[in-house]
Scaffold this motif. Structure first.
Motif, PDB file in Angstrom:
ATOM      1  N   LEU A 199       4.782   2.531  11.204  1.00 27.24           N
ATOM      2  CA  LEU A 199       3.674   1.559  11.374  1.00 27.24           C
ATOM      3  C   LEU A 199       4.182   0.105  10.904  1.00 27.24           C
ATOM      4  CD1 LEU A 199       0.927   1.134  12.278  1.00 27.24           C
ATOM      5  CD2 LEU A 199       0.149   1.144   9.847  1.00 27.24           C
ATOM      6  N   ASP A 200       4.961  -0.002   9.741  1.00 34.05           N
ATOM      7  CA  ASP A 200       5.377  -1.245   9.561  1.00 34.05           C
ATOM      8  C   ASP A 200       6.948  -1.214   9.636  1.00 34.05           C
ATOM      9  OD1 ASP A 200       6.019  -3.411   8.113  1.00 34.05           O
ATOM     10  OD2 ASP A 200       5.829  -2.732   5.969  1.00 34.05           O
ATOM     11  N   ASN A 201       7.268  -2.243  10.699  1.00 36.16           N
ATOM     12  CA  ASN A 201       8.535  -2.303  10.975  1.00 36.16           C
ATOM     13  C   ASN A 201       9.615  -3.072  10.495  1.00 36.16           C
ATOM     14  OD1 ASN A 201       7.529  -4.446  12.030  1.00 36.16           O
ATOM     15  ND2 ASN A 201       7.835  -4.031  14.268  1.00 36.16           N
ATOM     16  N   ASP A 202       8.964  -3.694   9.463  1.00 39.61           N
ATOM     17  CA  ASP A 202       9.998  -4.782   8.356  1.00 39.61           C
ATOM     18  C   ASP A 202      10.416  -4.082   7.646  1.00 39.61           C
ATOM     19  OD1 ASP A 202      11.035  -6.831   7.421  1.00 39.61           O
ATOM     20  OD2 ASP A 202       9.269  -7.913   6.927  1.00 39.61           O
ATOM     21  N   ILE A 203      11.755  -3.754   7.712  1.00 36.66           N
ATOM     22  CA  ILE A 203      12.763  -2.965   6.586  1.00 36.66           C
ATOM     23  C   ILE A 203      12.978  -3.724   5.508  1.00 36.66           C
ATOM     24  CG2 ILE A 203      14.629  -1.532   6.348  1.00 36.66           C
ATOM     25  CD1 ILE A 203      14.669  -1.004   9.368  1.00 36.66           C
ATOM     26  N   LEU A 204      13.233  -4.971   5.536  1.00 39.71           N
ATOM     27  CA  LEU A 204      13.403  -5.505   4.407  1.00 39.71           C
ATOM     28  C   LEU A 204      12.386  -6.120   3.313  1.00 39.71           C
ATOM     29  CD1 LEU A 204      16.096  -8.200   6.096  1.00 39.71           C
ATOM     30  CD2 LEU A 204      16.486  -5.930   4.923  1.00 39.71           C
ATOM     31  N   ASP A 205      11.176  -6.177   4.009  1.00 41.18           N
ATOM     32  CA  ASP A 205       9.915  -6.460   3.347  1.00 41.18           C
ATOM     33  C   ASP A 205       8.948  -5.522   3.622  1.00 41.18           C
ATOM     34  OD1 ASP A 205       8.331  -7.870   1.478  1.00 41.18           O
ATOM     35  OD2 ASP A 205       7.571  -9.438   2.900  1.00 41.18           O
ATOM     36  N   PRO A 206       8.708  -4.028   3.169  1.00 43.09           N
ATOM     37  CA  PRO A 206       7.770  -3.477   3.504  1.00 43.09           C
ATOM     38  C   PRO A 206       6.504  -3.558   2.931  1.00 43.09           C
ATOM     39  CG  PRO A 206       9.494  -2.420   2.145  1.00 43.09           C
ATOM     40  CD  PRO A 206      10.032  -3.705   2.457  1.00 43.09           C
ATOM     41  N   VAL A 207       5.379  -3.352   3.516  1.00 40.27           N
ATOM     42  CA  VAL A 207       4.114  -3.693   3.082  1.00 40.27           C
ATOM     43  C   VAL A 207       3.689  -2.109   2.734  1.00 40.27           C
ATOM     44  CG1 VAL A 207       1.595  -4.473   3.522  1.00 40.27           C
ATOM     45  CG2 VAL A 207       3.718  -5.735   4.353  1.00 40.27           C
ATOM     46  N   ILE A 208       3.983  -1.168   3.594  1.00 35.18           N
ATOM     47  CA  ILE A 208       3.235   0.224   3.633  1.00 35.18           C
ATOM     48  C   ILE A 208       4.564   0.972   2.974  1.00 35.18           C
ATOM     49  CG2 ILE A 208       2.413   2.228   4.697  1.00 35.18           C
ATOM     50  CD1 ILE A 208       0.888   0.230   6.616  1.00 35.18           C
ATOM     51  N   VAL A 209       4.255   1.551   1.766  1.00 40.23           N
ATOM     52  CA  VAL A 209       5.704   2.501   1.335  1.00 40.23           C
ATOM     53  C   VAL A 209       5.226   3.953   1.515  1.00 40.23           C
ATOM     54  CG1 VAL A 209       6.496   3.091  -0.773  1.00 40.23           C
ATOM     55  CG2 VAL A 209       5.818   0.910  -0.582  1.00 40.23           C
ATOM     56  N   ALA A 248       0.995  -1.194  -0.038  1.00 37.39           N
ATOM     57  CA  ALA A 248       0.026  -0.001  -0.078  1.00 37.39           C
ATOM     58  C   ALA A 248       1.023   1.325  -0.061  1.00 37.39           C
ATOM     59  CB  ALA A 248      -0.921   0.073   1.243  1.00 37.39           C
ATOM     60  N   LEU A 249       0.454   2.288  -0.842  1.00 42.31           N
ATOM     61  CA  LEU A 249       1.161   3.620  -0.704  1.00 42.31           C
ATOM     62  C   LEU A 249       0.510   4.480   0.153  1.00 42.31           C
ATOM     63  CD1 LEU A 249       0.994   4.735  -4.368  1.00 42.31           C
ATOM     64  CD2 LEU A 249       2.925   3.619  -3.069  1.00 42.31           C
ATOM     65  N   ALA A 250       1.212   5.088   1.399  1.00 41.57           N
ATOM     66  CA  ALA A 250       0.737   5.719   2.488  1.00 41.57           C
ATOM     67  C   ALA A 250       1.398   7.279   2.548  1.00 41.57           C
ATOM     68  CB  ALA A 250       0.782   4.914   3.759  1.00 41.57           C
ATOM     69  N   ASP A 251       0.690   7.963   3.162  1.00 41.44           N
ATOM     70  CA  ASP A 251       1.407   9.305   3.385  1.00 41.44           C
ATOM     71  C   ASP A 251       2.593   9.191   4.531  1.00 41.44           C
ATOM     72  OD1 ASP A 251      -0.396   9.251   5.589  1.00 41.44           O
ATOM     73  OD2 ASP A 251      -1.482  11.083   4.741  1.00 41.44           O
ATOM     74  N   LEU A 252       3.197  10.322   5.119  1.00 43.88           N
ATOM     75  CA  LEU A 252       4.053  10.352   5.895  1.00 43.88           C
ATOM     76  C   LEU A 252       3.408  10.079   7.513  1.00 43.88           C
ATOM     77  CD1 LEU A 252       6.151  13.174   4.924  1.00 43.88           C
ATOM     78  CD2 LEU A 252       6.812  10.527   4.673  1.00 43.88           C
ATOM     79  N   GLY A 253       2.039   9.897   7.691  1.00 50.24           N
ATOM     80  CA  GLY A 253       1.412   9.705   8.836  1.00 50.24           C
ATOM     81  C   GLY A 253       1.595   8.145   9.287  1.00 50.24           C
ATOM     82  N   PHE A 254       2.161   7.487   8.144  1.00 51.31           N
ATOM     83  CA  PHE A 254       2.073   5.918   8.418  1.00 51.31           C
ATOM     84  C   PHE A 254       3.324   5.611   8.739  1.00 51.31           C
ATOM     85  CE2 PHE A 254      -2.138   6.275   6.660  1.00 51.31           C
ATOM     86  CZ  PHE A 254      -2.697   5.427   7.250  1.00 51.31           C
ATOM     87  N   ARG A 255       4.236   6.459   8.756  1.00 48.54           N
ATOM     88  CA  ARG A 255       5.658   6.000   9.103  1.00 48.54           C
ATOM     89  C   ARG A 255       6.022   5.261  10.476  1.00 48.54           C
ATOM     90  NH1 ARG A 255      10.799   9.335   7.044  1.00 48.54           N
ATOM     91  NH2 ARG A 255      11.474   8.034   8.786  1.00 48.54           N
TER      92      ARG A 255
END
Length: 100
Positions: free
Chosen positions: A21-31, A12-19
């Motif tokens: 939220l997704d803590n998996d750096i190698l396989d991010p789900v939220i960009v 999913a594409l998200a704005d900076l408010g979602f920074r």
């Protein structure tokens, strides 16, 4: 939500408010985009990445702005599954009208 996206192999594409939220750096789900501070300036590559993300965000943001202006969401009284399909259809029609 993240587990569902990851299980489906989607993102999913998200704005900076979602920074953060997704803590998996190698396989991010939220960009999300990059943020600049006074001490940390963005590189040209980071600025370009933010521009590319903004191109993806713009039609969705414009569509939701139109839905809010038309007050469609305040009058919606239906099953959430049907509401999702209805909103998707409305966003498609709105984008078609805007691009016409």
């Amino acid at each position: 939500m993240l587990a569902h996206l990851r299980a489906a192999g989607l993102g999913a594409l998200a704005d900076l408010g979602f920074r953060g939220l997704d803590n998996d750096i190698l396989d991010p789900v939220i960009v999300t985009g990059y943020i600049a501070t006074r001490t940390h300036k963005l590189t040209p590559g980071q600025k370009q990445a933010n521009r590319v993300l903004a191109i993806g965000w713009a039609p969705v943001e414009h569509g939701f702005a139109h839905l809010k202006n038309w007050r469609i969401l305040t009058k919606l009284r239906t099953d959430p599954a049907r509401a999702t399909r209805l909103l998707r259809a409305l966003l498609v029609l709105t984008n078609l009208e805007i691009n016409r």
